[in-house]
Design a protein around this motif. Structure first.
Motif, PDB file in Angstrom:
ATOM      1  N   PHE A  96       0.846  -1.185   0.000  1.00 29.12           N
ATOM      2  CA  PHE A  96       0.000   0.000   0.000  1.00 29.12           C
ATOM      3  C   PHE A  96       0.881   1.235   0.000  1.00 29.12           C
ATOM      4  O   PHE A  96       2.041   1.192   0.414  1.00 29.12           O
ATOM      5  CB  PHE A  96      -0.903   0.040   1.245  1.00 29.12           C
ATOM      6  CG  PHE A  96      -2.012  -0.973   1.227  1.00 29.12           C
ATOM      7  CD1 PHE A  96      -2.778  -1.177   0.094  1.00 29.12           C
ATOM      8  CD2 PHE A  96      -2.294  -1.716   2.360  1.00 29.12           C
ATOM      9  CE1 PHE A  96      -3.799  -2.108   0.077  1.00 29.12           C
ATOM     10  CE2 PHE A  96      -3.312  -2.648   2.358  1.00 29.12           C
ATOM     11  CZ  PHE A  96      -4.070  -2.851   1.215  1.00 29.12           C
ATOM     12  N   ALA A  97       0.307   2.347  -0.444  1.00 26.31           N
ATOM     13  CA  ALA A  97       1.019   3.619  -0.340  1.00 26.31           C
ATOM     14  C   ALA A  97       1.167   3.984   1.137  1.00 26.31           C
ATOM     15  O   ALA A  97       0.401   3.515   1.997  1.00 26.31           O
ATOM     16  CB  ALA A  97       0.254   4.707  -1.084  1.00 26.31           C
ATOM     17  N   ARG A  98       2.151   4.811   1.432  1.00 26.50           N
ATOM     18  CA  ARG A  98       2.366   5.214   2.825  1.00 26.50           C
ATOM     19  C   ARG A  98       1.091   5.824   3.387  1.00 26.50           C
ATOM     20  O   ARG A  98       0.479   6.699   2.782  1.00 26.50           O
ATOM     21  CB  ARG A  98       3.507   6.222   2.920  1.00 26.50           C
ATOM     22  CG  ARG A  98       4.875   5.623   2.661  1.00 26.50           C
ATOM     23  CD  ARG A  98       5.957   6.679   2.699  1.00 26.50           C
ATOM     24  NE  ARG A  98       6.044   7.285   4.017  1.00 26.50           N
ATOM     25  CZ  ARG A  98       6.792   6.806   5.025  1.00 26.50           C
ATOM     26  NH1 ARG A  98       7.488   5.680   4.835  1.00 26.50           N
ATOM     27  NH2 ARG A  98       6.841   7.405   6.177  1.00 26.50           N
ATOM     28  N   ILE A  99       0.702   5.343   4.544  1.00 28.33           N
ATOM     29  CA  ILE A  99      -0.563   5.776   5.135  1.00 28.33           C
ATOM     30  C   ILE A  99      -0.418   7.163   5.744  1.00 28.33           C
ATOM     31  O   ILE A  99       0.633   7.523   6.273  1.00 28.33           O
ATOM     32  CB  ILE A  99      -1.030   4.757   6.204  1.00 28.33           C
ATOM     33  CG1 ILE A  99      -2.528   4.931   6.468  1.00 28.33           C
ATOM     34  CG2 ILE A  99      -0.232   4.892   7.495  1.00 28.33           C
ATOM     35  CD1 ILE A  99      -3.145   3.759   7.179  1.00 28.33           C
ATOM     36  N   SER A 100      -1.453   7.947   5.622  1.00 29.68           N
ATOM     37  CA  SER A 100      -1.439   9.313   6.126  1.00 29.68           C
ATOM     38  C   SER A 100      -1.529   9.321   7.649  1.00 29.68           C
ATOM     39  O   SER A 100      -2.034   8.387   8.267  1.00 29.68           O
ATOM     40  CB  SER A 100      -2.614  10.096   5.532  1.00 29.68           C
ATOM     41  OG  SER A 100      -2.740  11.360   6.120  1.00 29.68           O
ATOM     42  N   SER A 101      -1.029  10.395   8.243  1.00 28.00           N
ATOM     43  CA  SER A 101      -1.146  10.559   9.694  1.00 28.00           C
ATOM     44  C   SER A 101      -2.404  11.335  10.049  1.00 28.00           C
ATOM     45  O   SER A 101      -2.577  11.738  11.198  1.00 28.00           O
ATOM     46  CB  SER A 101       0.090  11.290  10.247  1.00 28.00           C
ATOM     47  OG  SER A 101       0.212  12.582   9.652  1.00 28.00           O
ATOM     48  N   ASN A 102      -3.271  11.547   9.087  1.00 25.94           N
ATOM     49  CA  ASN A 102      -4.520  12.263   9.299  1.00 25.94           C
ATOM     50  C   ASN A 102      -5.676  11.277   9.226  1.00 25.94           C
ATOM     51  O   ASN A 102      -5.843  10.589   8.213  1.00 25.94           O
ATOM     52  CB  ASN A 102      -4.686  13.359   8.234  1.00 25.94           C
ATOM     53  CG  ASN A 102      -5.890  14.245   8.503  1.00 25.94           C
ATOM     54  OD1 ASN A 102      -7.018  13.775   8.564  1.00 25.94           O
ATOM     55  ND2 ASN A 102      -5.633  15.531   8.665  1.00 25.94           N
ATOM     56  N   LEU A 103      -6.472  11.194  10.296  1.00 25.66           N
ATOM     57  CA  LEU A 103      -7.565  10.219  10.343  1.00 25.66           C
ATOM     58  C   LEU A 103      -8.575  10.460   9.236  1.00 25.66           C
ATOM     59  O   LEU A 103      -9.099   9.518   8.645  1.00 25.66           O
ATOM     60  CB  LEU A 103      -8.252  10.268  11.712  1.00 25.66           C
ATOM     61  CG  LEU A 103      -9.410   9.295  11.924  1.00 25.66           C
ATOM     62  CD1 LEU A 103      -8.949   7.857  11.735  1.00 25.66           C
ATOM     63  CD2 LEU A 103     -10.003   9.469  13.322  1.00 25.66           C
ATOM     64  N   HIS A 104      -8.848  11.715   8.927  1.00 23.14           N
ATOM     65  CA  HIS A 104      -9.800  12.022   7.863  1.00 23.14           C
ATOM     66  C   HIS A 104      -9.314  11.461   6.529  1.00 23.14           C
ATOM     67  O   HIS A 104     -10.102  10.917   5.749  1.00 23.14           O
ATOM     68  CB  HIS A 104     -10.000  13.538   7.760  1.00 23.14           C
ATOM     69  CG  HIS A 104     -10.867  13.958   6.615  1.00 23.14           C
ATOM     70  ND1 HIS A 104     -12.235  13.788   6.610  1.00 23.14           N
ATOM     71  CD2 HIS A 104     -10.550  14.514   5.410  1.00 23.14           C
ATOM     72  CE1 HIS A 104     -12.734  14.231   5.466  1.00 23.14           C
ATOM     73  NE2 HIS A 104     -11.741  14.682   4.721  1.00 23.14           N
ATOM     74  N   ASP A 105      -8.006  11.577   6.272  1.00 17.32           N
ATOM     75  CA  ASP A 105      -7.457  11.051   5.023  1.00 17.32           C
ATOM     76  C   ASP A 105      -7.597   9.530   4.958  1.00 17.32           C
ATOM     77  O   ASP A 105      -7.879   8.964   3.902  1.00 17.32           O
ATOM     78  CB  ASP A 105      -5.985  11.447   4.884  1.00 17.32           C
ATOM     79  CG  ASP A 105      -5.808  12.938   4.685  1.00 17.32           C
ATOM     80  OD1 ASP A 105      -6.793  13.601   4.311  1.00 17.32           O
ATOM     81  OD2 ASP A 105      -4.696  13.447   4.930  1.00 17.32           O
ATOM     82  N   ILE A 106      -7.382   8.856   6.104  1.00 13.47           N
ATOM     83  CA  ILE A 106      -7.509   7.401   6.141  1.00 13.47           C
ATOM     84  C   ILE A 106      -8.951   6.986   5.848  1.00 13.47           C
ATOM     85  O   ILE A 106      -9.201   6.025   5.112  1.00 13.47           O
ATOM     86  CB  ILE A 106      -7.059   6.859   7.511  1.00 13.47           C
ATOM     87  CG1 ILE A 106      -5.561   7.093   7.691  1.00 13.47           C
ATOM     88  CG2 ILE A 106      -7.383   5.373   7.650  1.00 13.47           C
ATOM     89  CD1 ILE A 106      -5.042   6.678   9.037  1.00 13.47           C
ATOM     90  N   ILE A 107      -9.905   7.712   6.403  1.00 11.12           N
ATOM     91  CA  ILE A 107     -11.310   7.411   6.153  1.00 11.12           C
ATOM     92  C   ILE A 107     -11.644   7.611   4.679  1.00 11.12           C
ATOM     93  O   ILE A 107     -12.350   6.806   4.064  1.00 11.12           O
ATOM     94  CB  ILE A 107     -12.208   8.291   7.044  1.00 11.12           C
ATOM     95  CG1 ILE A 107     -12.031   7.907   8.522  1.00 11.12           C
ATOM     96  CG2 ILE A 107     -13.668   8.156   6.635  1.00 11.12           C
ATOM     97  CD1 ILE A 107     -12.765   8.813   9.479  1.00 11.12           C
ATOM     98  N   GLU A 108     -11.117   8.670   4.090  1.00 10.10           N
ATOM     99  CA  GLU A 108     -11.358   8.917   2.666  1.00 10.10           C
ATOM    100  C   GLU A 108     -10.762   7.805   1.808  1.00 10.10           C
ATOM    101  O   GLU A 108     -11.370   7.362   0.831  1.00 10.10           O
ATOM    102  CB  GLU A 108     -10.773  10.276   2.271  1.00 10.10           C
ATOM    103  CG  GLU A 108     -11.532  11.470   2.829  1.00 10.10           C
ATOM    104  CD  GLU A 108     -12.972  11.508   2.369  1.00 10.10           C
ATOM    105  OE1 GLU A 108     -13.217  11.272   1.162  1.00 10.10           O
ATOM    106  OE2 GLU A 108     -13.855  11.759   3.207  1.00 10.10           O
TER     107      GLU A 108
END
Length: 242
Positions: A169-181
């Protein structure tokens, strides 16, 4: 559940009103309603508890708008009734992370608590008056909160990135909203199930290590935690991990 119970009671009232061929409906009319009508009969304290509950739903029926709004093709629709009783609500943005998720139930529960900011992190414990250190037990650098523990903590970040690398997977964001998107987009793809399970099991794994550090003063290496998450995914969905 309370709203669904009301819808089920209205279905029974529908049967009393329109299903005169049913044996139990005939019994209700013969011994309780008699020559009156279900919408005008006076409820007696001598009636059984469940029958009183059924007849009392007449008020809900009037508030909703009558049988015509609850029926589909002259048939009672419990689904339509439930929606009318519940009202309209906006869908929560994180539903893709919880619904149709094949991760372990306890992992989904921890993720759900985290999304609601209801985990007993030290920042919340201190607000409750609990005498404890608010510093993150995993990195010892900043105060512990849900956002810090799962996204900003160095230990958690290493677990996330190692897991993403293993699953390509691409590097996961440290922003919860981005992860939900991302989860909302991934849910429509073939490997979306894998991403949702990975996020869920990773949440649970980090939470376990946090508790292990606090209560047992031990924490597993990142590589071990990553292998454990991969194993949990493979056990529940082996075709996805391949």
């Amino acid at each position: 559940m309370e709203i669904w119970n009301k819808a089920a009671l209205l279905k029974l009232l529908w049967a009393i009103a329109f299903k005169r061929d049913k044996l139990w409906v005939k019994w209700v009319h013969a011994y309780y309603i008699k020559r009156a009508s279900y919408d005008t009969v006076r409820v007696s304290t001598q009636w059984s508890w469940i029958l009183r509950k059924i007849i009392d739903t007449r008020e809900w029926l009037q508030n909703i708008g009558g049988w015509q709004v609850l029926s589909t093709g002259n048939k009672f629709s419990i689904r339509k009734t439930y929606k009318l009783l519940r009202g309209e609500f906006d869908r929560v943005q994180w539903r893709r992370l919880i619904c149709n998720n094949e991760a372990a139930p306890k992992s989904k529960f921890i993720l759900w608590l985290g999304l609601q900011n209801r985990l007993a992190t030290t920042d919340r414990l201190s607000l409750w008056g609990v005498n404890c250190s608010t510093t993150c037990s995993l990195c010892r650098r900043e105060d512990e909160s849900v956002y810090h523990l799962f996204f900003l903590c160095n230990y958690a970040n290493d677990v996330w990135q190692g897991l993403c690398h293993s699953l390509r997977f691409a590097r996961i964001s440290s922003n919860l909203h981005d992860i939900i998107e991302v989860a909302k987009r991934q849910a429509r793809k073939k490997n979306g199930k894998l991403f949702v399970m990975a996020v869920t099991e990773c949440f649970y794994a980090i939470w376990r290590q946090r508790n292990s550090q606090i209560f047992a003063n031990t924490v597993l290496p990142n590589s071990t935690v990553i292998r454990d998450v991969l194993f949990r995914i493979a056990v529940r969905s082996p075709e996805e991990i391949r």
